[in-house]
Design an enzyme around this catalytic site. Structure first.
Site, PDB file in Angstrom:
ATOM      1  N   ASN A   6      41.474 145.101   1.324  1.00 14.05           N
ATOM      2  CA  ASN A   6      42.938 145.232   1.258  1.00 14.05           C
ATOM      3  C   ASN A   6      43.341 145.232  -0.218  1.00 14.05           C
ATOM      4  OD1 ASN A   6      43.271 142.312   0.507  1.00 14.05           O
ATOM      5  ND2 ASN A   6      42.471 142.074   2.584  1.00 14.05           N
TER       6      ASN A   6
ATOM      7  N   SER B 106      39.373 152.273   7.432  1.00 12.40           N
ATOM      8  CA  SER B 106      40.713 152.340   8.064  1.00 12.40           C
ATOM      9  C   SER B 106      40.725 152.424   9.593  1.00 12.40           C
ATOM     10  CB  SER B 106      41.550 153.524   7.535  1.00 12.40           C
ATOM     11  OG  SER B 106      42.150 153.217   6.294  1.00 12.40           O
ATOM     12  N   THR B 107      39.561 152.511  10.247  1.00 17.02           N
ATOM     13  CA  THR B 107      39.590 152.771  11.699  1.00 17.02           C
ATOM     14  C   THR B 107      39.533 151.507  12.546  1.00 17.02           C
ATOM     15  OG1 THR B 107      37.189 153.093  11.816  1.00 17.02           O
ATOM     16  CG2 THR B 107      38.555 155.053  11.412  1.00 17.02           C
ATOM     17  N   GLY B 108      39.628 150.333  11.903  1.00 15.63           N
ATOM     18  CA  GLY B 108      39.692 149.091  12.661  1.00 15.63           C
ATOM     19  C   GLY B 108      41.111 148.553  12.630  1.00 15.63           C
TER      20      GLY B 108
ATOM     21  N   GLY C  62      37.265 141.973  10.171  1.00 18.55           N
ATOM     22  CA  GLY C  62      36.483 143.199  10.247  1.00 18.55           C
ATOM     23  C   GLY C  62      35.286 143.205   9.306  1.00 18.55           C
TER      24      GLY C  62
ATOM     25  N   TYR D  56      43.367 148.717  10.459  1.00 15.86           N
ATOM     26  CA  TYR D  56      44.364 149.642   9.904  1.00 15.86           C
ATOM     27  C   TYR D  56      44.722 150.804  10.838  1.00 15.86           C
ATOM     28  CZ  TYR D  56      44.575 147.335   5.304  1.00 15.86           C
ATOM     29  OH  TYR D  56      44.776 146.446   4.277  1.00 15.86           O
TER      30      TYR D  56
ATOM     31  N   ILE E 102      26.701 146.993   8.256  1.00 11.17           N
ATOM     32  CA  ILE E 102      26.625 147.401   6.846  1.00 11.17           C
ATOM     33  C   ILE E 102      26.024 146.308   5.963  1.00 11.17           C
ATOM     34  CG2 ILE E 102      28.929 146.681   6.082  1.00 11.17           C
ATOM     35  CD1 ILE E 102      28.685 149.861   4.990  1.00 11.17           C
TER      36      ILE E 102
ATOM     37  N   ASP F 126      35.258 143.569   6.122  1.00 13.76           N
ATOM     38  CA  ASP F 126      35.549 142.763   4.922  1.00 13.76           C
ATOM     39  C   ASP F 126      35.072 141.317   5.133  1.00 13.76           C
ATOM     40  OD1 ASP F 126      36.616 142.042   2.476  1.00 13.76           O
ATOM     41  OD2 ASP F 126      38.714 142.341   3.037  1.00 13.76           O
TER      42      ASP F 126
END
Ligand code: AR6
Length: 174
Positions: free
Chosen positions: A24, A121-123, A32, A125, A11, A34
């Site tokens: 967060n 959310s798929t990492g 990740g 989290y 990204i 972020d």
């Protein structure tokens, strides 16, 4: 005319008006996507996050805030906070849909006509990918059909070929 596209990639290198960060609630950075965005974009993104934290205390789950993109090719970073997966009975799907809706609302308000999302959310989290993909595709499509002239492109950027396949399946199913 708005369209939803799917690509495999990173990204941080997307040439779009705004990229979305899976942040967060404290906006303090992390791992990740972020971590990748802060590393590539430089200190200006955290400085802007610090100002938002001071002004409004952070970013509640399901909402979104906008900062500079620092050194990234995008003009802005939209930070949204996905739900931590707790089995699916704690409002996770509605909170995840809200991330996509609120991010697109922020993009529209900022005049950003092209937006790239990671898979929120798929990492770390832990949201199961097929369920998250279904929520993401439905929420983006709903937003695009509600406001067809707002965007030129909404791009989902999947980090792996396997993730891309799951999202591709979700676009065929919905
Ligand atoms: N480009 C695109 N996608 C990526 C990239 C990248 N450079 N790097 C990772 N992904 P995650 P979350 C994918 O864990 O689950 C952070 O510490 C990754 O493969 O980044 O929402 C925050 O500070 C996965 O599919 O976000 C929060 O504390 C997706 O991005 C927490 O993690 C999301 O994984 C948020 O967790």
């Amino acid at each position: 005319m708005s369209r939803l596209t799917l690509v495999r990639g990173d990204i941080t290198v997307q040439r779009v008006d705004a990229i979305v960060n899976a942040a967060n609630e404290a906006l303090i950075g992390g791992g990740g996507v972020d971590g990748a965005i802060h590393r590539a974009g430089g200190a200006a993104i955290m400085a802007a996050s610090d100002r938002i934290r001071a002004a409004q205390g952070g970013c509640p789950t399901g909402s979104a805030v906008v900062t500079t993109a620092g050194c990234l090719p995008a003009k802005a970073v939209i930070h949204t906070v996905g739900p931590v997966w707790r089995g699916g009975g704690r409002g996770e799907a509605e909170l995840l849909a809200s991330c996509y809706r609120q991010s697109l609302r922020a993009a529209r308000e900022g005049g950003f006509r092209s937006v790239a999302f990671p898979s929120i959310s798929t990492g770390i989290y832990g949201y199961p990918l097929p369920q998250a993909a279904a929520v993401a595709v439905a929420a983006i499509r709903d937003a695009l059909s509600a406001d067809p002239d707002a965007f030129d492109e909404v791009r989902m950027v999947l980090f792996s070929a396997a993730d891309l396949e799951v999202y591709r399946d979700a676009t065929l199913r919905c």
